[in-house]
Write an enzyme that holds these catalytic residues in place. Sequence first.
Site, PDB file in Angstrom:
ATOM      1  N   GLU A   1      61.247  96.748  24.268  1.00  0.00           N
ATOM      2  CA  GLU A   1      59.903  96.730  23.689  1.00  0.00           C
ATOM      3  C   GLU A   1      59.500  98.118  23.229  1.00  0.00           C
ATOM      4  O   GLU A   1      59.030  98.312  22.099  1.00  0.00           O
ATOM      5  CB  GLU A   1      58.906  96.211  24.721  1.00  0.00           C
ATOM      6  CG  GLU A   1      57.470  96.209  24.246  1.00  0.00           C
ATOM      7  CD  GLU A   1      57.268  95.273  23.080  1.00  0.00           C
ATOM      8  OE1 GLU A   1      56.916  95.766  21.999  1.00  0.00           O
ATOM      9  OE2 GLU A   1      57.490  94.063  23.244  1.00  0.00           O
TER      10      GLU A   1
ATOM     11  N   GLY B   1      44.509  81.228   1.830  1.00  0.00           N
ATOM     12  CA  GLY B   1      43.406  81.923   2.461  1.00  0.00           C
ATOM     13  C   GLY B   1      43.712  82.212   3.920  1.00  0.00           C
ATOM     14  O   GLY B   1      44.860  82.160   4.362  1.00  0.00           O
TER      15      GLY B   1
ATOM     16  N   ASP C   1      58.856  99.415  19.337  1.00  0.00           N
ATOM     17  CA  ASP C   1      57.546  99.923  18.940  1.00  0.00           C
ATOM     18  C   ASP C   1      57.631 101.311  18.316  1.00  0.00           C
ATOM     19  O   ASP C   1      57.093 101.555  17.219  1.00  0.00           O
ATOM     20  CB  ASP C   1      56.610  99.957  20.148  1.00  0.00           C
ATOM     21  CG  ASP C   1      56.211  98.573  20.625  1.00  0.00           C
ATOM     22  OD1 ASP C   1      56.550  97.598  19.940  1.00  0.00           O
ATOM     23  OD2 ASP C   1      55.568  98.471  21.688  1.00  0.00           O
TER      24      ASP C   1
ATOM     25  N   ASP D   1      49.124  86.497   0.679  1.00  0.00           N
ATOM     26  CA  ASP D   1      48.724  85.253   1.340  1.00  0.00           C
ATOM     27  C   ASP D   1      49.959  84.436   1.740  1.00  0.00           C
ATOM     28  O   ASP D   1      50.796  84.108   0.904  1.00  0.00           O
ATOM     29  CB  ASP D   1      47.833  84.445   0.397  1.00  0.00           C
ATOM     30  CG  ASP D   1      47.122  83.304   1.099  1.00  0.00           C
ATOM     31  OD1 ASP D   1      47.188  83.244   2.343  1.00  0.00           O
ATOM     32  OD2 ASP D   1      46.498  82.491   0.392  1.00  0.00           O
ATOM     33  N   ILE D   2      50.078  84.116   3.023  1.00  0.00           N
ATOM     34  CA  ILE D   2      51.198  83.325   3.538  1.00  0.00           C
ATOM     35  C   ILE D   2      50.720  81.891   3.714  1.00  0.00           C
ATOM     36  O   ILE D   2      49.757  81.635   4.440  1.00  0.00           O
ATOM     37  CB  ILE D   2      51.711  83.881   4.888  1.00  0.00           C
ATOM     38  CG1 ILE D   2      51.932  85.394   4.783  1.00  0.00           C
ATOM     39  CG2 ILE D   2      52.979  83.163   5.309  1.00  0.00           C
ATOM     40  CD1 ILE D   2      52.908  85.816   3.719  1.00  0.00           C
TER      41      ILE D   2
ATOM     42  N   ASP E   1      44.178  81.746   7.844  1.00  0.00           N
ATOM     43  CA  ASP E   1      44.561  80.660   8.752  1.00  0.00           C
ATOM     44  C   ASP E   1      44.893  81.245  10.123  1.00  0.00           C
ATOM     45  O   ASP E   1      45.212  82.435  10.232  1.00  0.00           O
ATOM     46  CB  ASP E   1      45.760  79.886   8.192  1.00  0.00           C
ATOM     47  CG  ASP E   1      46.953  80.759   7.917  1.00  0.00           C
ATOM     48  OD1 ASP E   1      47.570  81.250   8.878  1.00  0.00           O
ATOM     49  OD2 ASP E   1      47.288  80.982   6.728  1.00  0.00           O
TER      50      ASP E   1
ATOM     51  N   SER F   1      55.491  91.341  18.877  1.00  0.00           N
ATOM     52  CA  SER F   1      55.546  92.718  19.351  1.00  0.00           C
ATOM     53  C   SER F   1      56.211  93.614  18.311  1.00  0.00           C
ATOM     54  O   SER F   1      56.163  94.834  18.424  1.00  0.00           O
ATOM     55  CB  SER F   1      56.312  92.796  20.675  1.00  0.00           C
ATOM     56  OG  SER F   1      57.558  92.164  20.571  1.00  0.00           O
TER      57      SER F   1
END
EC number: 3.4.14.10
Length: 599
Positions: free
Chosen positions: A301, A579, A305, A560-561, A581, A518
């Site tokens: 992790e 839009g 990062d 936009d996905i 979601d 993450s």
Amino acid sequence: MRITLISGFLAVISLTPVGGWGAPSKVCSHKVKETVVAPHGWVKHSVPPADHTITLRIGLPQPNFHILEKHLYEVSDPYHDRYGAHLSKEETEGLVAPNPESIHAVNKWLESHGIMESDLVRSPAKDWVTLTIPVNLAEKMLDTTYSVWKHKSGDQLVRTTSYSLPEHLHEHVELVQPTTMFGRFRRDKSTIVWADDSEIAPVQTFAAKILDSVSGVAVDPTCKSTITIKCLQQLYNTVGYIPKHKNNSIGITGYLEQFANKQDLQSFYAEQRPDALNSSFKFISVNGGLNSQNLSEAGAEAGLDVQFAFGLSHPIPGTFFSTAGRPPFKPDVGTPTNTNEPYTEWLDFMLSSTNVPLSISTSYGDDEQTVPESFARRACAGFAQLGARGVSLMFSSGDGGVGDNDPNPETQQCFTNDGRNVTRFIPSFPASVTVVGGTTGIPEVAVSRFFSGGGFSDYFPRPKYQDRVVQKYLKALPKGTYKGLFNPNGRAFPDVSAQSDRFRIFLSGRSILIGGTSASSPAFAGIVALLNDVRLSRGLPSLGFLNPLIYSKAAAGFNDITIGHNSGCGTTGFNATKGWDPVTGLGTPNFAKLRKLVV
């Protein structure tokens, strides 16, 4: 002894406690302050030793927080005259300071149990008081009984499901924790793909680029199977931008003994960001947090990062914060404390600091219902203080879809924490910051190898800046969809999203692929750091709390996905759509557009 009238109630207070801690010196009645039902999966296990110590945090009311909140929204609203006029550390502290009467009342209560000023640690604003005492004294002070509770995972905590305070103290104390908080504070899943090197696509390619139909940019074809710094630069339109402002900064939070290895970072830079070679990050320990550089102890992790957040934002100075604070209770080991609340340890440190990174990513969280609402609100009040000071906070949305992406009703954990144990979507905590969901592929769709966390808070109402887009989404849902499974009036999340699967990192000297939201949070934080550079280079202040901006002036700067969903709780969850979601939020960032919209 003397009799004193406090807030209309008679209390007998001893001027000189006798017998040290726990001396019985008061005769005022207790009244229940907070009661919870033990969360699903926790059972009472045993009795802790009487001398087991516990660190209590006493939150005093912040009577002027509503003024701070007003400042926060004004300085974060791009259409307000005060946009960017962030508050100073001292100004925010003044707005969260408790009334002197509350400080006095709590002091007298503590003194009545033999606890003196030298035993206390106070926050800079004096709105938190921290003390470490034996559990038998805590039981006496709170008129309760602590037990060792065991989770089905094996974790153990010393907690109680109800505590009381002298009646006259209720108006002077907002909460006392850890008492009823059963949150396990986990990192979001970083799903590792242990592929052979031959299975991992090379980072260089001479093949023709492919067009991402969502963003309209050209991307190397290898990005369909492996995400690198180069892929994110292409996808999110940052190619060629070099940050220049010397006062910019970015930070990563690390918890749960996740160590960021500098040797791995150099290997990553050598492969993906050679101009960053021999640069590194600043390490800051919070509450005794460590960052071992033993290569075998490198954290997946932490590595993910720092490698992607700092790789995307280079040469902006990066800081890695390692916060201790999650030792489980193990009677045979004699663990001294068991406060599983590193958020507050980190917040205490950051709020007392004068130099805070301007863009910060966190990939850890809890199920909202395991965090008492009083504690959730106080933690978010701390996040608000950082926002008012010009800091942008990003949190990953989680990888459980609408709660738990286990499709088997026999093993899923989507149950209410109110004693009824009925099925319900489980929102994540915190949801009051900028929450980042996950996408995958080219063109980008909602991630499907795990599911982007998303939904609606049960604690926090929907803020006004979300009203238009969220109401539009809800109106488009077929009538009765998931009725009773979520709170349609709650704060909706995520706000935005970014790639979150098959990121190529170095871990313990070896290249691997890793995925999860993450990954999306530090990636988005890197983009925010670049946007801060745009503003700072023009003599403008940092972005600060992002949400009012991204839901208004900057909304046009996102890809936009519209494909995918976030399964969980035995359902297919919500769908991505045109839009906003509750799967991918407003979408993924287009830096070339955003850099024009944020100035």
